[in-house]
Design a protein around this motif. Structure first.
Motif, PDB file in Angstrom:
ATOM      1  N   ALA A  58     -19.336  43.189 -18.263  1.00  0.00           N
ATOM      2  CA  ALA A  58     -19.515  42.326 -18.901  1.00  0.00           C
ATOM      3  C   ALA A  58     -17.691  42.554 -20.178  1.00  0.00           C
ATOM      4  CB  ALA A  58     -20.026  41.062 -19.722  1.00  0.00           C
ATOM      5  N   SER A  98     -18.567  39.611 -26.981  1.00  0.00           N
ATOM      6  CA  SER A  98     -19.406  39.444 -26.161  1.00  0.00           C
ATOM      7  C   SER A  98     -20.416  40.081 -24.573  1.00  0.00           C
ATOM      8  CB  SER A  98     -17.972  39.131 -25.133  1.00  0.00           C
ATOM      9  OG  SER A  98     -17.530  37.787 -26.325  1.00  0.00           O
ATOM     10  N   TYR A 153     -24.031  38.582 -23.760  1.00  0.00           N
ATOM     11  CA  TYR A 153     -24.407  38.749 -22.458  1.00  0.00           C
ATOM     12  C   TYR A 153     -25.250  39.805 -22.091  1.00  0.00           C
ATOM     13  CZ  TYR A 153     -24.632  38.767 -16.806  1.00  0.00           C
ATOM     14  OH  TYR A 153     -25.434  38.242 -16.281  1.00  0.00           O
ATOM     15  N   ILE A 184     -19.576  33.540 -17.005  1.00  0.00           N
ATOM     16  CA  ILE A 184     -19.394  34.472 -17.147  1.00  0.00           C
ATOM     17  C   ILE A 184     -18.067  35.087 -16.316  1.00  0.00           C
ATOM     18  CG2 ILE A 184     -19.525  36.572 -18.580  1.00  0.00           C
ATOM     19  CD1 ILE A 184     -22.151  36.258 -20.017  1.00  0.00           C
TER      20      ILE A 184
END
Length: 312
Positions: free
Chosen positions: A112, A154, A158, A209
């Motif tokens: 991610a 971030s 996630y 995302i």
């Protein structure tokens, strides 16, 4: 023991990883091949980090992001490949429950974070080409650091959600993961309860995302290409596009292979295809990044040549 008694139910305390291949002969050959790829990736990414750090001409936002991408790629491959190699070469396929949790968390965090970092790199190229006069003012050292921190933060948030969503399911039966590392889809297939809701929630959040980061990257490149086409000089257009083509190639390879796995429902998951595609986005893509970035980048080639062949 694989299962531990707990009142009237059993709980899985360890998993069995299938490895790179189902046959022992191919498993050894595959392990040696991926060992070479892994060492190549480490050497390539360490070389980029060292070259960018040592060459003052490369102390720009573009190479700052590239250095962080190289560091992320080293961590990315190191989360899964060493364990898989040890299991294949030593003949031990066991991974403890909590080790599996940690591996999934770290892998998703890196994956991610790379999505967000690639988006930041696209934004950097957009500013450099679309607004060259304001570029040095907008893309300050502080903003570069903030974008990298946001990417890691971030990715961590996630990963916490994704790992919790996967391991909130009960595991009390089969414990053989049909993969070479702990990934969510093959793990969810082992749950002894209905994983449909967890699958749909993970699919929705992951889709937002991945597609969101990809959309921002594509929007940046729409403006970039539009600006490049307006450059009158053929040499100027060629130079502008060469600074973006390497990054665009990495983006396409990373998102195409990653989306195949994480945007495919567990009910349609194929273990063989999953392992094959995972090799691309978890091993080959991070290994190819140094090569792709150096093929058409003369500044990077010069810095690496200076690093390995110092002038007398």
């Amino acid at each position: 023991m694989i299962w531990k008694g707990n009142d009237s139910k059993t709980t899985v305390t360890e998993f069995i990883l299938r490895g790179f291949s189902d046959t022992p002969e191919m498993r050894l050959i595959s392990a040696m091949f991926f060992l070479f790829i892994y060492l190549f990736a480490l050497l390539g990414n360490i070389s980029i980090i060292t070259a960018v750090t040592n060459d003052s001409h490369l102390h720009t936002p573009m190479y700052f992001f590239l250095k962080n991408l190289s560091f992320l790629d080293m961590c990315y491959t190191s989360v899964t490949v060493p364990k898989a190699l040890v299991n294949s070469l030593m003949g031990s396929e066991v991974i403890s429950f909590w080790e599996c949790v940690a591996q999934l968390f770290l892998f998703v965090m890196m994956c991610a974070s790379e999505c967000f970092l690639l988006t930041s790199m696209a934004y950097d190229r957009y500013l450099a080409i679309h607004k060259p006069l304001l570029y040095s003012v907008i893309m300050s050292r502080k903003l570069c650091a903030e974008l990298v921190i946001v990417a890691w933060w971030s990715g961590t948030v996630y990963a916490i959600f994704h790992t919790a969503n996967t391991f909130s399911l009960p595991f009390c039966g089969p414990n053989i993961i049909d993969h070479f590392f702990c990934d969510s889809s093959p793990i969810m297939r082992l749950s002894c309860s209905d994983s449909h809701i967890n699958e749909e929630v993970g699919f929705a959040v992951g889709g937002c995302i991945i597609l969101g980061a990809f959309a921002l990257t594509i929007i940046s490149y729409v403006f970039i290409i539009s600006t490049i086409t307006q450059i009158h000089s053929a040499g100027g257009r060629r130079k502008a596009f060469s600074t973006c083509s390497s990054h665009l190639a990495i983006v396409v390879l990373f998102y195409v292979t990653g989306s195949f796995v994480y945007l495919t429902p567990t009910s349609h998951y194929s273990p063989t295809q999953g392992r094959l595609v995972s090799v691309f986005y978890s091993i080959l893509t991070p290994s190819l990044n140094p090569v792709v970035y150096c093929l058409r980048n003369t500044d990077m080639q010069r810095a690496l040549k200076k690093l390995f062949i110092p002038s007398k």
